[in-house]
Design a protein around this motif. Structure first.
Motif, short mmCIF file in Angstrom:
data_model
loop_
_atom_site.label_atom_id
_atom_site.label_comp_id
_atom_site.label_asym_id
_atom_site.label_seq_id
_atom_site.Cartn_x
_atom_site.Cartn_y
_atom_site.Cartn_z
N VAL A 12 -32.17 -17.68 31.44
CA VAL A 12 -31.00 -17.85 30.58
C VAL A 12 -30.73 -19.35 30.46
O VAL A 12 -30.70 -20.07 31.46
CB VAL A 12 -29.77 -17.12 31.17
CG1 VAL A 12 -28.53 -17.42 30.33
CG2 VAL A 12 -30.03 -15.63 31.27
N VAL A 13 -30.54 -19.80 29.23
CA VAL A 13 -30.25 -21.20 28.95
C VAL A 13 -28.91 -21.27 28.23
O VAL A 13 -28.71 -20.61 27.22
CB VAL A 13 -31.35 -21.84 28.08
CG1 VAL A 13 -31.02 -23.29 27.74
CG2 VAL A 13 -32.70 -21.74 28.77
N GLY A 14 -28.00 -22.06 28.78
CA GLY A 14 -26.69 -22.22 28.16
C GLY A 14 -25.79 -21.04 28.43
O GLY A 14 -26.04 -20.22 29.31
N THR A 17 -21.34 -21.06 32.49
CA THR A 17 -21.74 -22.02 33.52
C THR A 17 -21.16 -21.66 34.88
O THR A 17 -21.54 -22.26 35.88
CB THR A 17 -21.31 -23.45 33.15
OG1 THR A 17 -19.89 -23.47 32.96
CG2 THR A 17 -22.02 -23.91 31.88
N GLU A 18 -20.22 -20.74 34.90
CA GLU A 18 -19.62 -20.31 36.17
C GLU A 18 -19.55 -18.79 36.20
O GLU A 18 -19.48 -18.14 35.17
CB GLU A 18 -18.24 -20.92 36.36
CG GLU A 18 -17.24 -20.55 35.27
CD GLU A 18 -15.89 -21.22 35.44
OE1 GLU A 18 -15.34 -21.16 36.55
OE2 GLU A 18 -15.39 -21.78 34.45
N SER A 58 -28.66 -14.61 40.78
CA SER A 58 -29.35 -15.67 41.52
C SER A 58 -28.41 -16.65 42.23
O SER A 58 -28.86 -17.42 43.07
CB SER A 58 -30.28 -16.45 40.57
OG SER A 58 -29.53 -17.00 39.51
N ARG A 59 -27.14 -16.62 41.91
CA ARG A 59 -26.20 -17.50 42.60
C ARG A 59 -25.61 -16.84 43.85
O ARG A 59 -24.69 -17.35 44.45
CB ARG A 59 -25.09 -17.94 41.66
CG ARG A 59 -25.60 -18.84 40.56
CD ARG A 59 -24.51 -19.65 39.98
NE ARG A 59 -25.00 -20.47 38.89
CZ ARG A 59 -24.23 -21.20 38.13
NH1 ARG A 59 -22.93 -21.20 38.31
NH2 ARG A 59 -24.74 -21.92 37.17
N VAL A 118 -25.22 -16.25 33.91
CA VAL A 118 -24.94 -17.68 33.79
C VAL A 118 -26.20 -18.48 33.50
O VAL A 118 -27.33 -18.01 33.70
CB VAL A 118 -24.25 -18.22 35.06
CG1 VAL A 118 -22.89 -17.59 35.25
CG2 VAL A 118 -25.12 -18.04 36.28
N ASP A 119 -26.00 -19.70 33.03
CA ASP A 119 -27.08 -20.64 32.75
C ASP A 119 -28.00 -20.75 33.96
O ASP A 119 -27.54 -20.91 35.10
CB ASP A 119 -26.46 -22.01 32.43
CG ASP A 119 -27.49 -23.06 32.11
OD1 ASP A 119 -28.40 -22.78 31.30
OD2 ASP A 119 -27.39 -24.17 32.66
#
Length: 159
Positions: A12-14, A17-18, A58-59, A118-119
Motif C-alpha cells: 500500500v502506498v499513500g 498514515t496512522e 504489519s504495525r 496504512v501506507d
C-alpha cells in the motif's frame, strides 16, 4: 503440518498514515504490485468496481494477539466476544480482508479508495469482487457491530 509461507505481492502506498478505529472513508491510496510480476497479471482487473484485498496488520506484532473473549474496542457497552468474532490485529495471523473501490489502473498501480490499511502495508492477495461469491441467503448479525462501526466509513476529513 508445515506452516504456510507467503510473501507480499504488493504494498500500500499513500492513504492512511496512522492506525485509526474510525474515519476510514474517502481516502485514496495505491496498491503497488511488485515489479517482478508481469503486468499481464492485472489484465482485465479494471473492468471491476471493487477488489478483495488480503493484507497484514504489519504495525502490530505477536504480542498484540489476544486469545480470549473481550469487549470490542474495550468498550463494556458491547458484549465480550471471542477472538474469531473480532476483525482486528489481535487475531493469530494478523491478516485482514478489505473491499476497496477500484478507481483506476496505471501500470502496476491500482488506485483505490476506502482501503483501511496504512501506507507501507504488505498485501498478500488481490482479487476482483464477484457479487456471486458474496454471502448467500439472509445475512444475520447482532446490533453491536453496527453501533461500533457507525463512524468507520465516515469521511476521514470529518474527524
Amino acid at each position: 503440518m508445515q506452516p504456510l509461507q507467503i510473501v507480499p505481492i504488493a504494498t500500500v502506498v499513500g492513504g492512511h498514515t496512522e492506525v485509526l478505529d474510525d474515519y476510514q472513508g474517502g481516502v485514496e491510496s495505491i496498491i503497488r504490485l511488485r515489479e517482478d510480476f508481469p503486468l499481464e497479471t492485472l489484465q482485465g482487473i479494471k473492468e471491476f468496481s471493487h477488489l478483495t484485498v488480503t493484507w497484514h496488520f504489519s504495525r502490530s506484532g505477536p504480542e498484540a494477539v489476544q486469545l480470549h473473549a473481550r469487549s470490542p474496542r474495550g468498550d463494556a457497552r458491547w458484549p465480550a466476544t471471542g477472538t474469531y468474532v473480532h476483525r482486528n490485529h489481535r487475531r493469530p495471523n494478523q491478516l485482514a480482508i478489505s473491499y476497496p473501490r477500484l478507481l483506476g489502473v496505471d501500470g502496476r498501480d491500482l488506485q483505490v479508495t476506502d482501503l483501511d490499511a496504512v501506507d507501507g502495508t504488505p498485501v498478500f492477495d488481490i482479487a476482483p469482487w464477484f457479487t456471486d461469491m458474496g454471502p448467500r441467503g439472509p445475512v444475520q448479525e447482532p446490533a453491536w457491530p453496527g453501533e461500533m462501526l457507525k463512524d468507520y466509513w465516515r469521511d476521514a476529513d470529518s474527524r
